[in-house]
Write an enzyme that holds these catalytic residues in place. Structure first.
Site, PDB file in Angstrom:
ATOM      1  N   GLU A  51       0.847  -1.186   0.000  1.00 20.77           N
ATOM      2  CA  GLU A  51       0.000   0.000   0.000  1.00 20.77           C
ATOM      3  C   GLU A  51       0.885   1.239   0.000  1.00 20.77           C
ATOM      4  OE1 GLU A  51      -3.016  -0.176   3.011  1.00 20.77           O
ATOM      5  OE2 GLU A  51      -3.823  -2.072   2.293  1.00 20.77           O
ATOM      6  N   HIS A  80      -9.639   9.418   2.259  1.00 19.39           N
ATOM      7  CA  HIS A  80      -9.203   8.358   1.354  1.00 19.39           C
ATOM      8  C   HIS A  80      -9.469   8.811  -0.074  1.00 19.39           C
ATOM      9  CE1 HIS A  80      -8.496   4.440  -0.409  1.00 19.39           C
ATOM     10  NE2 HIS A  80      -8.110   3.998   0.778  1.00 19.39           N
ATOM     11  N   ARG A  87      -1.685   9.159   8.810  1.00 19.04           N
ATOM     12  CA  ARG A  87      -1.537   7.716   9.093  1.00 19.04           C
ATOM     13  C   ARG A  87      -0.954   6.961   7.911  1.00 19.04           C
ATOM     14  NH1 ARG A  87      -5.434   3.084   8.281  1.00 19.04           N
ATOM     15  NH2 ARG A  87      -6.479   4.593   6.951  1.00 19.04           N
ATOM     16  N   HIS A 131     -12.118   9.364   6.014  1.00 20.54           N
ATOM     17  CA  HIS A 131     -11.827   7.941   6.208  1.00 20.54           C
ATOM     18  C   HIS A 131     -11.289   7.616   7.598  1.00 20.54           C
ATOM     19  CE1 HIS A 131     -10.810   3.874   5.092  1.00 20.54           C
ATOM     20  NE2 HIS A 131      -9.528   4.066   5.329  1.00 20.54           N
ATOM     21  N   ARG A 183      -1.413   9.335   1.180  1.00 21.58           N
ATOM     22  CA  ARG A 183      -2.844   9.516   0.957  1.00 21.58           C
ATOM     23  C   ARG A 183      -3.259  10.977   0.848  1.00 21.58           C
ATOM     24  NH1 ARG A 183      -5.810   4.903   4.687  1.00 21.58           N
ATOM     25  NH2 ARG A 183      -5.379   3.168   3.272  1.00 21.58           N
TER      26      ARG A 183
END
Length: 518
Positions: free
Chosen positions: A120, A235, A374, A339, A280
């Site tokens: 990811e 997100h 995060r 998100h 992100r």
């Protein structure tokens, strides 16, 4: 208002509010000490944990190490991670995966029995452990619920919505909830909040609509200190459509090679460092900016993973097919959505808050692991790791005598519906000071009233004040009027009383009067 309340003295027994992964694992780690779990819904329903498509980040691969995992975590956190906390978490992550496997979680494995690892964004190694492909959260919840049901020391009460924490002489003394038969009070000096995030405050979110910061409101009204509330992660790839909440299209799809394109077929992120696998916040803002220019945005998985899409991502494929989209043959329309909340109740390494007798675990807590942004799949890891540390702290805490009130006011049920438009407009992926200042009078007025919007408004107010005070752009917090990153990284600490004081100080009296009459 005051009503007749059914009072239950737990004799100091720990009480957990919330029944996602963080709450269930804390209860299991407390065994054999008796513990009570209160859940607003039936176990497994309305918990964000069950919706998690990603997995757990842990350095279990032969080419990986906790040092590499730590470096990626710190880089994503953009200067605001607590390095000591982050190091302890990433080093404990492999054991947390083992603990979940011990409870019965079936992690995905190759034919030779070795774990399969996904990739990811912002990870330099394939280190994401999944279960059931893109249904990791559901598989973990299924397993943990089964384990909780067969553990005699754990009592679960479903259908209890917690409305307030009771505080006596500065310490937690009980929990006030409402069930089908009316108000109920549980007296105890040990409470763990594990209620999830705040996505339900926004119109576009991948969280259950019932997750709108209730746990934060409980702690705020009890006087707890909060940290870094302004950092909300959006997100970049939620399935674009009419459904709310929105279905997530996992970052793991991009990890398997899918790319972002617009309606012309142009790969508009190609020149961005990291492209689709940039952090992100970068990808979410790029997608939002492209949409703002009048374009549409699609996730193109036709080439990679292509025909293997449904096998690798069965839940996402099913969601797409339900909307008439075949991901192996056509691009998936996407847009950013709220998100994950990096900010939350400020806690120490044991999950203890600033209020004696109150702990927090999972997304509702701000542990220092995530910093300003995060790292993907560190959230389930955090919940799994901290649940053990919280349980050890709660189990070792001194039991205090608890308050036995005759009657206490019962707040009405919270409802954020009237706030979603303003929260979505001023606290989205891009913020500016003027819009924040315009919103604060309304939020302040609603938070100060006794009504359905009061608690959601209190949390939105705290986030707005924190966002206004952070005059820089860092991680998931982007100010169009302060687009640069400050040289000095600082944390924001705030209580509800301080947010009220700051809000009133920012607003001219005529504006305050107008807000009160709105």
């Amino acid at each position: 208002m005051r009503q007749s309340i059914d009072v239950h003295d737990l004799g100091g027994r720990p009480l957990i509010v919330g029944a996602g992964i963080a709450g269930l694992m804390t209860a299991l780690h407390l065994a054999p000490e008796p513990v009570l779990i209160l859940s607003k819904a039936r176990l497994g329903e309305e918990a964000s944990s069950a919706w998690a498509q990603g997995g757990l980040a842990a350095s279990l691969g032969p080419d990986d190490s906790s040092d590499l995992h730590l470096a990626d975590t710190l880089a994503a956190g953009d200067g605001l991670c607590d390095a000591q906390i982050a190091e302890k978490v990433v080093r404990a992550a492999p054991a947390a995966v083992e603990a979940l496997a011990g409870f019965g979680v079936r992690f995905d494995k190759a034919a030779d029995g070795t774990l399969l690892f996904g990739l990811e964004a912002a990870h330099r190694r394939r280190r994401i452990v999944h279960a059931g492909g893109d249904a990791t959260g559901r598989e973990i919840m299924r397993t943990l619920i089964s384990a909780v049901r067969r553990t005699p020391s754990i009592t679960v009460l479903e259908g209890i919505e917690v409305r307030r924490l009771l505080v006596d002489d500065g310490a937690v003394s009980g929990v006030l909830g409402v069930g089908s038969s009316g108000p109920v009070l549980f007296t105890t000096g040990r409470v763990v909040i594990a209620t999830g995030g705040i996505g339900g405050l926004f119109h576009d979110t991948t969280n259950p609509s019932g997750s709108f910061g209730q746990g934060l409101a409980l702690a705020a009204r009890a006087g707890a200190e909060f940290a870094d509330l302004e950092f909300v992660q959006f997100h970049p790839t939620a399935l674009d459509g009419h459904d709310r909440p929105m279905r997530l299209v996992s970052e793991a799809v991009r990890g398997e090679g899918a790319i972002l394109i617009d309606e012309t077929g142009r790969r508009f992120l190609e020149a961005v460092p990291g492209a689709e696998l940039a952090s992100r916040d970068v990808v979410a803002r790029a997608v939002a900016a492209h949409l703002a220019k009048g374009h549409r945005v699609f996730l193109d998985a036709r080439e990679k993973p292509g025909a293997a899409f449904a096998a690798r991502f069965p839940a996402i494929a099913a969601a797409c097919h339900a909307r008439g989209i075949d991901p192996s043959r056509e691009p998936i329309p996407v847009r950013p959505a709220a998100h994950y909340h990096m900010g939350g109740i400020a806690v120490d390494i044991n999950g203890q808050s600033s209020v004696p007798g109150l702990w927090a675990c999972g997304e509702v807590a701000c542990t220092g692991l995530h910093g300003a942004n995060r790292l993907a799949s560190n959230s389930l890891t955090e919940a799994a790791v901290f649940s053990r540390w919280v349980a050890e702290s709660v189990g070792g805490a001194t039991m205090r005598s608890s308050l036995q009130p005759v009657s206490v006011p019962v707040p009405c049920a919270a409802d954020p519906a009237t706030l979603r438009c303003v929260v979505s407009r001023v606290l989205g992926a891009v913020r500016d000071g003027e819009a924040l200042l315009d919103a604060i009078p309304l939020l302040l007025s609603l938070a100060d009233r006794q009504g359905p919007a009061s608690d959601p408004a209190a949390i939105a107010l705290m986030i707005a004040v924190s966002a206004l005070m952070r005059k820089e752009s860092r991680g998931a917090h982007f100010r169009s009027d302060y687009p640069c990153r400050s040289e000095r990284a600082r944390h924001a600490r705030l209580t509800l009383d301080q947010a009220f004081e700051a809000g009133r100080g920012l607003i001219p009296e005529p504006a305050l009067a107008s807000a009160r009459s709105a």
